[in-house]
Design an enzyme around this catalytic site. Structure first.
Site, PDB file in Angstrom:
ATOM      1  N   TYR A   1      15.295   1.284  -5.311  1.00 30.61           N
ATOM      2  CA  TYR A   1      13.889   1.651  -5.525  1.00 30.61           C
ATOM      3  C   TYR A   1      13.562   1.649  -7.024  1.00 30.61           C
ATOM      4  CZ  TYR A   1      14.800   2.808  -0.722  1.00 30.61           C
ATOM      5  OH  TYR A   1      15.204   2.718   0.586  1.00 30.61           O
TER       6      TYR A   1
ATOM      7  N   GLY B   1      20.238   1.664   2.487  1.00 31.99           N
ATOM      8  CA  GLY B   1      19.743   1.035   1.273  1.00 31.99           C
ATOM      9  C   GLY B   1      20.303   1.716   0.033  1.00 31.99           C
ATOM     10  N   ARG B   2      19.688   2.846  -0.292  1.00 31.94           N
ATOM     11  CA  ARG B   2      20.030   3.584  -1.507  1.00 31.94           C
ATOM     12  C   ARG B   2      21.540   3.803  -1.690  1.00 31.94           C
ATOM     13  NH1 ARG B   2      16.394   7.132  -3.731  1.00 31.94           N
ATOM     14  NH2 ARG B   2      15.344   7.263  -1.709  1.00 31.94           N
TER      15      ARG B   2
ATOM     16  N   TYR C   1       8.172  10.769  -7.612  1.00 29.94           N
ATOM     17  CA  TYR C   1       8.838  11.859  -6.876  1.00 29.94           C
ATOM     18  C   TYR C   1       9.275  13.006  -7.786  1.00 29.94           C
ATOM     19  CZ  TYR C   1       9.913   7.798  -3.813  1.00 29.94           C
ATOM     20  OH  TYR C   1       9.879   6.665  -3.052  1.00 29.94           O
TER      21      TYR C   1
ATOM     22  N   GLY D   1      19.309   6.401   5.023  1.00 24.84           N
ATOM     23  CA  GLY D   1      18.890   7.643   4.374  1.00 24.84           C
ATOM     24  C   GLY D   1      19.978   8.442   3.712  1.00 24.84           C
TER      25      GLY D   1
ATOM     26  N   CYS E   1      -0.370   4.259 -20.410  1.00 22.08           N
ATOM     27  CA  CYS E   1      -1.437   5.226 -20.641  1.00 22.08           C
ATOM     28  C   CYS E   1      -1.627   6.139 -19.442  1.00 22.08           C
ATOM     29  CB  CYS E   1      -2.717   4.478 -20.981  1.00 22.08           C
ATOM     30  SG  CYS E   1      -2.452   3.375 -22.360  1.00 22.08           S
TER      31      CYS E   1
HETATM   32  C1  LIG Z   1      13.729   2.779   3.726  1.00 22.20           C
HETATM   33  C2  LIG Z   1      14.332   2.651   5.065  1.00 22.20           C
HETATM   34  C3  LIG Z   1      15.718   2.632   5.212  1.00 22.20           C
HETATM   35  C4  LIG Z   1      16.674   2.806   4.067  1.00 22.20           C
HETATM   36  O1  LIG Z   1      16.648   4.079   3.534  1.00 22.20           O
HETATM   37  P1  LIG Z   1      17.726   4.479   2.421  1.00 22.20           P
HETATM   38  O2  LIG Z   1      17.400   5.876   2.106  1.00 22.20           O
HETATM   39  O3  LIG Z   1      17.523   3.572   1.263  1.00 22.20           O
HETATM   40  O4  LIG Z   1      19.080   4.314   3.044  1.00 22.20           O
HETATM   41  C5  LIG Z   1      16.218   2.427   6.486  1.00 22.20           C
HETATM   42  N1  LIG Z   1      15.400   2.276   7.554  1.00 22.20           N
HETATM   43  C6  LIG Z   1      14.062   2.294   7.445  1.00 22.20           C
HETATM   44  C7  LIG Z   1      13.236   2.112   8.643  1.00 22.20           C
HETATM   45  C8  LIG Z   1      13.492   2.488   6.189  1.00 22.20           C
HETATM   46  O5  LIG Z   1      12.146   2.531   6.100  1.00 22.20           O
END
Ligand SMILES: *Cc1c(COP(=O)(O)O)cnc(C)c1O
Length: 415
Positions: free
Chosen positions: A371, A274-275, A315, A238, A343
């Site tokens: 994403y 991730g992000r 978002y 996150g 559209c």
């Molecule tokens: C989406 C997700 C992540 C990654 O979140 P990021 O904001 O991309 O770092 C990690 N753990 C879980 C369980 C997720 O659903």
């Protein structure tokens, strides 16, 4: 050096001019910098230290070639489906470094994960615990499990990506989770190994992450007193990135907060990022099709659309947009909406943006590495764009553009 920068008036990805990428692969096209992903991965991995299991959250961007780079660098993986499991295994990921999150794991997905021998299933309800226990005993194994707790903290992010609030569907309330751990003997095929949480995405403030970590620590200590041996704490992901003008945590700040919260505990730390690994390592390259002026309201219509990059529509997210050919900004009156051909009025990349653009120009939509393609669809029967990976001065196609045959095949041959 920033992965996307101007030199001699042309925007480049590392060494490669983006106009050349567009000429070779067409538009729209996703372009990623391998160096930028590597830099972010190693920054987090060094800050967190070798004892930490750093899992890359596959859903952020799941191309096999990106996963295989990450596997090669030693990353673990956070998966949320059987499809993602198949991708990680195909990319050479180590099953012993995979955690499996998600509220709705099917029987097939649980069996596949147990057969692959993954590190841990992050279980999100008592019903899922029952299901995992049954499947593990059918397979004659014990399932490595962490309960994903819902620490009920306010993460200060968009509602759609806040996952650790009481009203969200994710996780198990702390008190209920504690009771499940203490009743462990009810599920003989479950090996309770960890505690997991993940409170949301695009967090720009570390305080909620610290608060969640403290709550998880509290639960760990209560379970420990009750004689339960928990060996890892998974604090999710996150970490936010800069899309516009956000102040975001550095890998060192993030690591310090987690290490602080867990000081002195004999546990392995697991994170799921991730992000923050891939977000700023990718752009969506698009070409201007038309300019249009509706009684003073100006639109810049590009060949990419919400099916290619959904974040603005979903978002209201901000993405910086840069012309590939460096240009002077127009006067304040020259603001435009950058929109796609779909559209839907929600099909936009920017509204009221100061941007120099004319028909035929190439634009780079920044911050599209996470994403982005992962959320792409064929809505409006559009073909999903190709993905290109830049390594130094080389551009390599890592997913081809879809064709009309790809679009029609599952219906022409429904099986
Ligand atoms: C989406 C997700 C992540 C990654 O979140 P990021 O904001 O991309 O770092 C990690 N753990 C879980 C369980 C997720 O659903």
């Amino acid at each position: 050096m920033r992965p996307f920068h101007y030199r001699e008036g042309i925007l480049r990805a590392d060494e490669v001019p983006l106009d050349q990428v567009a000429a070779r692969f067409g538009t729209p096209v996703y372009v990623y910098s391998e160096m930028a992903i590597h830099e972010r991965y190693t920054a987090f991995s060094h800050a967190l230290g070798p004892e930490t299991l750093l899992c890359y959250a596959v859903k952020a961007s799941s191309n096999l070639h990106l996963l295989s780079c990450l596997a090669h660098w030693g990353a673990g993986f956070d998966i949320v489906s059987g499809g993602e499991l198949a991708r990680v295994l195909r990319a050479g990921g180590d099953p012993q470094r995979i955690v499996f999150s998600g509220v709705g794991k099917s029987r097939e997905e649980i069996a596949a994960a147990l057969n692959a021998g993954i590190f841990c299933l992050n279980v999100e309800s008592e019903a899922e615990l029952e299901r995992v226990d049954t499947i593990a005993s059918e397979l004659g194994c014990r399932a490595p499990v962490a309960l994903r707790v819902n620490p009920d903290v306010e993460p200060g992010t968009h509602r759609y990506i806040a996952t650790g609030l009481r009203e969200s569907k994710f996780g198990i309330p702390m008190a209920q989770a504690e009771n499940l751990y203490l009743a462990a003997e009810r599920w003989p095929a479950i090996d309770f190994r960890g505690i997991a949480c993940h409170i949301g995405s695009q967090l720009t403030d570390l305080a909620p992450i610290a608060e969640a970590a403290r709550k998880v620590r509290g639960l760990y200590e209560r379970l420990s007193k009750a004689g339960m041996a928990i060996s890892h704490l998974d604090l999710g992901g996150g970490v936010g990135i800069r899309y516009h003008d956000e102040q975001v945590p550095t890998p060192a700040d993030y690591a310090a907060v987690l290490h602080d919260a867990l000081t002195g505990l004999p546990v392995r730390l697991v994170v799921e990022l991730g992000r923050s690994i891939v977000g700023n390592a990718g752009v969506l390259l698009t070409r201007v099709e038309y300019l249009k002026d509706n009684e003073g309201k100006k639109f810049c219509i590009v060949d990419a659309a919400m099916n290619d990059l959904l974040r603005p529509s979903l978002y209201g997210a901000w993405h910086d947009i840069l012309p590939v050919q460096e240009a002077e900004l127009p006067a304040e009156t020259g603001t435009l909406d950058v929109v796609g051909p779909i559209c839907e009025s929600g099909d936009f990349f920017a509204r009221g943006r100061l941007l120099a653009a004319k028909a035929g120009d190439l634009l780079a939509i920044l911050g599209a590495g996470a994403y982005g393609f992962a959320m792409a669809s064929q809505y409006n029967s559009r073909l999903r764009p190709p993905e290109v990976l830049i390594r130094g001065n080389e551009a390599r196609l890592i997913r081809r553009r879809e064709t009309l045959a790809d679009l029609l095949a599952p219906e022409e041959n429904p099986g």
